[in-house]
Design a protein around this motif. Structure first.
Motif, short mmCIF file in Angstrom:
data_model
loop_
_atom_site.label_atom_id
_atom_site.label_comp_id
_atom_site.label_asym_id
_atom_site.label_seq_id
_atom_site.Cartn_x
_atom_site.Cartn_y
_atom_site.Cartn_z
N PRO A 287 -5.32 -6.33 6.41
CA PRO A 287 -4.95 -5.11 5.68
C PRO A 287 -6.16 -4.33 5.17
CG PRO A 287 -4.48 -7.08 4.37
CD PRO A 287 -4.80 -7.55 5.76
N TRP A 288 -7.23 -5.04 4.76
CA TRP A 288 -8.43 -4.39 4.24
C TRP A 288 -9.10 -3.52 5.31
CZ3 TRP A 288 -12.41 -6.14 7.28
CH2 TRP A 288 -12.21 -7.35 7.95
N ILE B 148 0.84 -1.20 0.00
CA ILE B 148 0.00 0.00 0.00
C ILE B 148 0.87 1.25 0.00
CG2 ILE B 148 -1.76 1.30 1.26
CD1 ILE B 148 -2.75 -1.29 -0.02
N ALA B 149 1.93 1.24 0.83
CA ALA B 149 2.77 2.44 0.99
C ALA B 149 3.52 2.78 -0.29
CB ALA B 149 3.75 2.24 2.14
N LEU B 150 4.02 1.76 -1.00
CA LEU B 150 4.86 2.01 -2.17
C LEU B 150 4.15 1.77 -3.49
CD1 LEU B 150 8.23 0.43 -0.95
CD2 LEU B 150 7.46 2.80 -0.78
N GLN C 57 -0.57 5.04 9.74
CA GLN C 57 -0.85 6.20 8.90
C GLN C 57 0.33 7.18 8.91
OE1 GLN C 57 -3.25 6.23 6.93
NE2 GLN C 57 -4.75 4.79 7.75
N LYS C 58 0.97 7.32 10.06
CA LYS C 58 2.17 8.16 10.13
C LYS C 58 3.28 7.58 9.27
CE LYS C 58 5.65 10.10 13.23
NZ LYS C 58 6.12 10.28 14.63
N ALA D 7 7.77 -3.76 -5.03
CA ALA D 7 8.75 -4.83 -5.26
C ALA D 7 9.99 -4.30 -5.96
CB ALA D 7 8.12 -5.95 -6.08
N ALA D 8 10.32 -3.03 -5.68
CA ALA D 8 11.50 -2.42 -6.30
C ALA D 8 12.70 -2.54 -5.35
CB ALA D 8 11.21 -0.96 -6.63
#
Length: 497
Positions: free
Chosen positions: A224-225, A106-108, A235-236, A113-114
């Motif tokens: 996660p949902w 979600i964050a990236l 969230q931070k 997967a980089a």
């Protein structure tokens, strides 16, 4: 209305029971482990009385290979030297995949997967090869790299000298020094300790590592949902990821503007050069997104690991003053009045080398390593591990394995010395992992820890503040296992300059 409500509750409970029975049936071929409950799996067992050795205790109960269920997801844990070696070395390619945590996805987003840590397949292979080749070009294992580390070591000595023998907390100056080595490699420059951007980056590292083993992190991986829509520390963390990515992208653009004006000086320069060389290669995975992730991973992992090990090093030297004295005596006898020394000198300092290795063993800094993913069906010790299963190799259990260490629970440098005082290190010493995904920066970490440690112990005698009888040698639980906050005194030695 009441009858309708009862009907839907009954349907929901029925579906839940069916799903739970299906989960129990599908788990029958997995290794044994804590009993799995509906929805939450086995995480309740981990959450009650959790300690940094919880995985070792579970291995004692369920065996060297056991299964933890995070909700409906199986996580196979491998414990003890022989079993871990079988996974990391004997089946290295079979377990070379890397699952991406739900939060990271979600964050990236598309960049999840980089980089190296969370990538698999071609992305991982190309970036790992790039990392190894580039670090060698930049002087890994040669004097060029050591000059940068030695400069930071001297800044660190000056910082300690400013305390004038009074009690102080060494964590911040150590972290600044280690982090600036990474900054010089990645960005081509170092920060001053007072720089606000630098302070914010170090705070981000601290927050990320503390979050990784928090209740919020476990709940996010399990639901996660749901967690994505709730407030909380995660969230931070989203904001931190955005800021760090923005900083990395800014550095990339600055370097791109100056490209071709000089020879490559840092990792960004080398990466941009590699992108240019590979622009017509359809299989290339080099991109700005991958570079940004690579830089952020390098900064977080490179700062946190070595800095934490050095914090433990000073705490243990204060706790075992006789060992500290032996290290100083050996350094003085071997190096004498020489103002400069190199990593190669560790071969002349068997006792000092043994002490450093024992610090890395006895106070292994990771609660658990990043999971791997089984890329095909594999049978390990009679257990069928299906393709796609997440695997945790418990390196702490290897470094504390009573079958391979004489006094695994004690700080004992003689674990790395033979009867004649010569340095020895067996294959069971695995703080950096093993196999195809062994830590990319293991050599850098070894050089850093040796040079920082020897510089400090040569100049100062470290001791407890007046009135303090002992320091807490138990770790604080987190993704990295820090010592509890402490203060020590750095007393300049009479022979130091």
């Amino acid at each position: 209305m009441v009858e309708s409500w009862d009907f839907w509750v009954t349907v929901f409970l029925g579906l839940l029971i069916v799903q739970y029975l299906k989960q129990l049936w599908s788990s029958r071929n997995y290794p044994p482990g804590p009993f799995q409950l509906p929805l939450i799996g086995g995480i309740l067992r981990i959450g009650t009385g959790i300690s940094h050795n919880i995985l070792i205790k579970l291995a004692e109960e369920y065996g060297k290979i056991y299964t933890l269920w995070l909700g409906h997801r199986p996580l196979v844990v491998v414990s003890g030297f022989e079993a871990v070696k079988e996974v990391l070395v004997d089946h290295s390619d079979d377990f070379a995949g890397r699952p991406v945590a739900a939060f990271i996805k979600i964050a990236l987003g598309k960049s999840a997967a980089a980089g190296i840590l969370f990538s698999s397949g071609d992305t991982w292979k190309q970036h790992r090869r790039f990392g190894l080749v580039t670090l060698r070009k930049m002087g890994m294992g040669r004097k060029l790299m050591e000059t940068q580390i030695e400069m930071e070591a001297k800044y660190l000595v000056e910082s300690f000298a400013c305390t004038k023998g009074q009690p102080f907390d060494p964590i911040l100056p150590i972290t600044n020094a280690v982090s600036n080595v990474i900054c010089a490699l990645a960005f081509g420059y170092r920060f001053s300790a007072e720089d606000e951007v630098f302070k914010q980056k170090l705070e981000s590292v601290d927050y990320v590592t503390k979050y990784a083993t928090s209740v919020s992190a476990v709940l996010y991986e399990t639901f996660p949902w749901l967690m994505q829509r709730l407030p909380g520390s995660h969230q931070k963390l989203f904001d931190i990821f955005k800021k760090e990515n923005s900083f990395a992208m800014g550095e990339i653009e600055k370097h791109r503007e100056q490209q071709n004006k000089y020879e490559p000086q840092d990792i960004i320069d080398f990466y941009l050069l590699q992108m240019e060389k590979s622009k017509n290669d359809p299989t290339s995975t080099y991109s700005d997104d991958n570079l940004a992730n690579f830089l952020n991973e390098l900064f977080i992992a490179g700062t946190e690991t070595s800095a934490t090990s050095l914090q433990w090093a000073l705490l243990l030297m204060v706790s075992y003053p006789d060992i500290q004295d032996k290290v100083y005596k050996e350094i003085e006898e071997v190096l004498g009045s020489s103002e400069s020394f190199s990593y190669q000198d560790h071969k002349k300092l068997p006792y000092t080398n043994a002490v450093i290795h024992e610090i890395l063993r006895a106070r292994y800094i990771l609660f658990l390593g990043l999971p791997r993913e089984c890329v095909k069906d594999v049978t390990i010790r009679g257990f069928h591990i299906p393709k796609g299963t997440f695997i945790i190799s418990d390196l702490r259990s290897v470094l504390l394995d009573p079958e391979h260490w004489e006094t695994p629970e004690k700080f004992n440098p003689h674990h790395f010395l033979d009867k004649d005082g010569n340095f020895i290190a067996g294959e069971e010493f695995l703080p950096f992992g093993a196999g195809a995904r062994i830590c990319l920066g293991d050599q850098l970490a070894k050089i850093e820890i040796f040079l920082f440690f020897t510089h400090l112990l040569r100049i100062f005698k470290f001791q407890l503040p007046e009135g303090v009888k002992a320091l807490n040698k138990e770790p604080m639980l987190g993704f990295t296992l820090h010592p509890h906050p402490y203060k020590i005194c750095a007393i300049p030695r009479s022979t130091s300059t």
